[in-house]
Design an enzyme around this catalytic site. Structure first.
Site, PDB file in Angstrom:
ATOM      1  N   TYR A   1      14.192  31.644   6.310  1.00  0.00           N
ATOM      2  CA  TYR A   1      13.035  32.452   6.700  1.00  0.00           C
ATOM      3  C   TYR A   1      13.018  32.673   8.210  1.00  0.00           C
ATOM      4  CZ  TYR A   1      11.028  31.862   2.048  1.00  0.00           C
ATOM      5  OH  TYR A   1      10.804  31.890   0.691  1.00  0.00           O
TER       6      TYR A   1
ATOM      7  N   LYS B   1       0.829  -1.208   0.000  1.00  0.00           N
ATOM      8  CA  LYS B   1       0.000   0.000   0.000  1.00  0.00           C
ATOM      9  C   LYS B   1       0.860   1.253   0.000  1.00  0.00           C
ATOM     10  CE  LYS B   1      -0.359  -0.114   5.039  1.00  0.00           C
ATOM     11  NZ  LYS B   1      -1.275  -0.133   6.201  1.00  0.00           N
TER      12      LYS B   1
END
Length: 386
Positions: free
Chosen positions: A269, A41
Site C-alpha cells: 500500500y 496474566k
C-alpha cells in the site's frame, strides 16, 4: 528452518519449554530462599496460560510455588477452570462489581483503598468465611496503592475494616525502574516501602512481604522479600542490564509465494518500496492482523530465511508481509519458513530487537501476538505439541 515438523501451514508461535524453565530456575537461584509468584496474566504474556502453568509446575516444587499472579478476575477464574487449586493473586484493582466473583473463585486481591477493603469484607460476610488480601503500597509507581507516607493512618483504617472477616496476609510495592541501569530509584522505593511497613499497626500485613519483579529478583536478589514476582524474564524479555534471559518465543511464517520482479516494480500500500534491480520477493503468510507490528516495515524490520537476514519491504498488510529474497542463495520455494522472532541457523532476531525497532517493549510485542497464530509447544526432548 526450511521444514519444521509443526503441522502448521500458515504462521505460528513456538514456545520453548526448556528455555522458560531455565529462566525460572535462574530467578530461583538469584532470589535465594524467596518463594515464587510467576505472573500468568494476559494469557501468560501471550504464550498460553494453561501450558505455561504446567511448565512452571514441572520446574518449581510445590513449596516454592507460593502463588500465581494475574491482573483480572476472569484470569483467576480461568486458572480455576484449568484445575489450579493453589493461591491466585489478582494484582490490578478490581472494579466494584467483581468482588463477589473473586470471592467465589477463592482469589486473593491486592487492595489499594479503604472502600476496596470494605467491599472485600462484605464479600467475606456473604461467603461466610474469612478471605485473604494484600495491600499495595505506592512508592512511586502511581497507578494504584496506598500512599507510603500515610501508612500509619490508612494502616489503622484497614485493620478496622478487616476486623474478623478478613486476613491481612501481606503487603507489597511495585518498582518502576528496576530494569534501568541506575539502582538509586529502586533503592529509594525499597526504602520507602520499609518505612511504610514500620508505620503500620503491630503485625498488620507483615506475614508476606514482596517487592521484586523480574528485574528486582534477577538483578537485586529479591530484596529479601518472602516472595518474588517474575514476569517478562520468564518469557524471554530482558529485565535490564545483566538480566538477559534465554529466548522463549519464536514467531515463524510460511513463504506462500515467490516471484521475480523487474526494476521499477513497487510493493505494498502506498507503493513505498521500488525495486532497483531484478529482485526475488517472498510473500509471507503473516501480517499485522496476527500481531506483527506494522511499524516494522519502515523501521528496517527483517526476517530470517535459510539462516540469512532479509529485509521486509513495502508496508506490512493485515494478512501478508513481503521480504526481499534476492540475496538468499539458491531457489527459495513456497512452503519454506521465515522467522520473524527467533533463531535460524547462526542468526537470531530477539523479541527485544523487534520491540526496539518499533519503539515499544517486549511485553507489548508478545501480548500482541494474535489468536490466529497457533501456539506450538516444544518440550525439552524436542517433542512439539500444538
Amino acid at each position: 528452518m526450511s521444514d519444521p515438523s509443526t503441522g502448521v501451514s500458515r504462521a505460528w508461535v513456538e514456545v520453548d519449554e526448556g528455555a522458560l524453565r531455565r529462566n525460572l530456575r535462574r530467578v530461583k537461584d538469584a532470589a535465594g530462599a524467596s518463594a515464587l509468584v510467576p505472573m500468568l496474566k494476559a494469557n501468560a504474556y501471550g504464550l498460553g496460560m494453561g501450558p505455561v502453568l504446567e511448565m512452571v509446575r514441572r520446574e518449581a516444587a510445590p513449596h516454592e510455588l507460593w502463588a500465581v499472579g494475574v491482573a483480572a478476575v476472569s484470569e483467576g477464574e480461568a486458572l480455576r477452570a484449568l484445575g489450579w487449586g493453589g493461591r491466585v493473586m489478582v494484582f490490578a484493582p478490581m472494579p466494584p462489581g467483581e468482588y463477589a466473583r473473586a470471592a467465589r473463585a477463592g482469589l486473593t486481591p491486592a487492595l489499594s483503598e479503604i472502600d476496596a477493603v470494605r467491599r472485600w469484607a462484605q464479600a467475606a460476610k456473604d461467603e461466610g468465611r474469612r478471605l485473604a488480601f494484600h495491600t499495595e503500597i505506592d512508592t512511586g509507581m502511581g497507578r494504584a496503592g496506598f500512599a507510603a507516607a500515610d501508612a500509619a493512618a490508612w494502616g489503622a483504617e484497614v485493620a478496622r475494616a478487616a476486623a474478623d472477616l478478613l486476613e491481612w496476609e501481606g503487603c507489597f510495592t511495585h518498582f518502576h525502574s528496576a530494569d534501568e541501569p541506575e539502582p538509586e530509584p529502586t533503592d529509594r522505593q525499597q526504602a520507602l516501602f520499609q518505612r511504610a511497613l514500620e508505620l503500620l499497626p503491630p503485625g498488620a500485613g507483615r506475614r508476606v512481604l514482596h517487592s521484586a519483579n523480574s528485574a528486582g529478583a534477577v538483578r537485586r536478589g529479591g530484596f529479601g522479600g518472602d516472595v518474588v514476582r517474575p514476569g517478562i524474564f520468564l518469557y524471554g524479555g530482558s529485565a535490564g542490564p545483566g538480566a538477559e534471559p534465554e529466548p522463549v518465543a519464536s514467531l515463524r511464517a510460511r513463504i506462500a509465494l515467490v516471484r521475480e520482479v523487474e526494476p521499477g516494480s513497487t510493493c505494498g500500500y502506498g507503493a513505498t518500496y521500488t525495486a532497483t534491480r531484478r529482485e526475488r520477493w517472498g510473500t509471507l503468510s503473516i501480517g499485522y492482523g496476527d500481531g506483527l507490528p506494522r511499524r516494522l516495515s519502515p523501521a528496517g524490520g527483517e526476517a530470517l530465511v535459510r539462516g540469512r537476514r532479509v529485509p521486509i519491504i513495502g508496508r506490512i498488510s493485515m494478512d501478508v508481509t513481503v521480504v526481499d529474497l534476492t540475496d538468499v542463495p539458491g531457489p527459495v520455494e513456497a512452503g519454506e519458513t521465515a522467522t520473524l522472532i527467533g533463531t535460524d541457523g547462526g542468526e537470531s532476531i530477539t523479541v527485544d530487537e523487534v520491540a526496539a525497532r518499533v519503539g515499544t517493549i517486549s511485553y507489548e510485542v508478545l501480548t500482541g501476538l494474535g489468536t490466529r497464530l497457533p501456539r506450538v509447544y516444544v518440550a525439552p526432548d524436542g517433542t512439539r505439541t500444538p
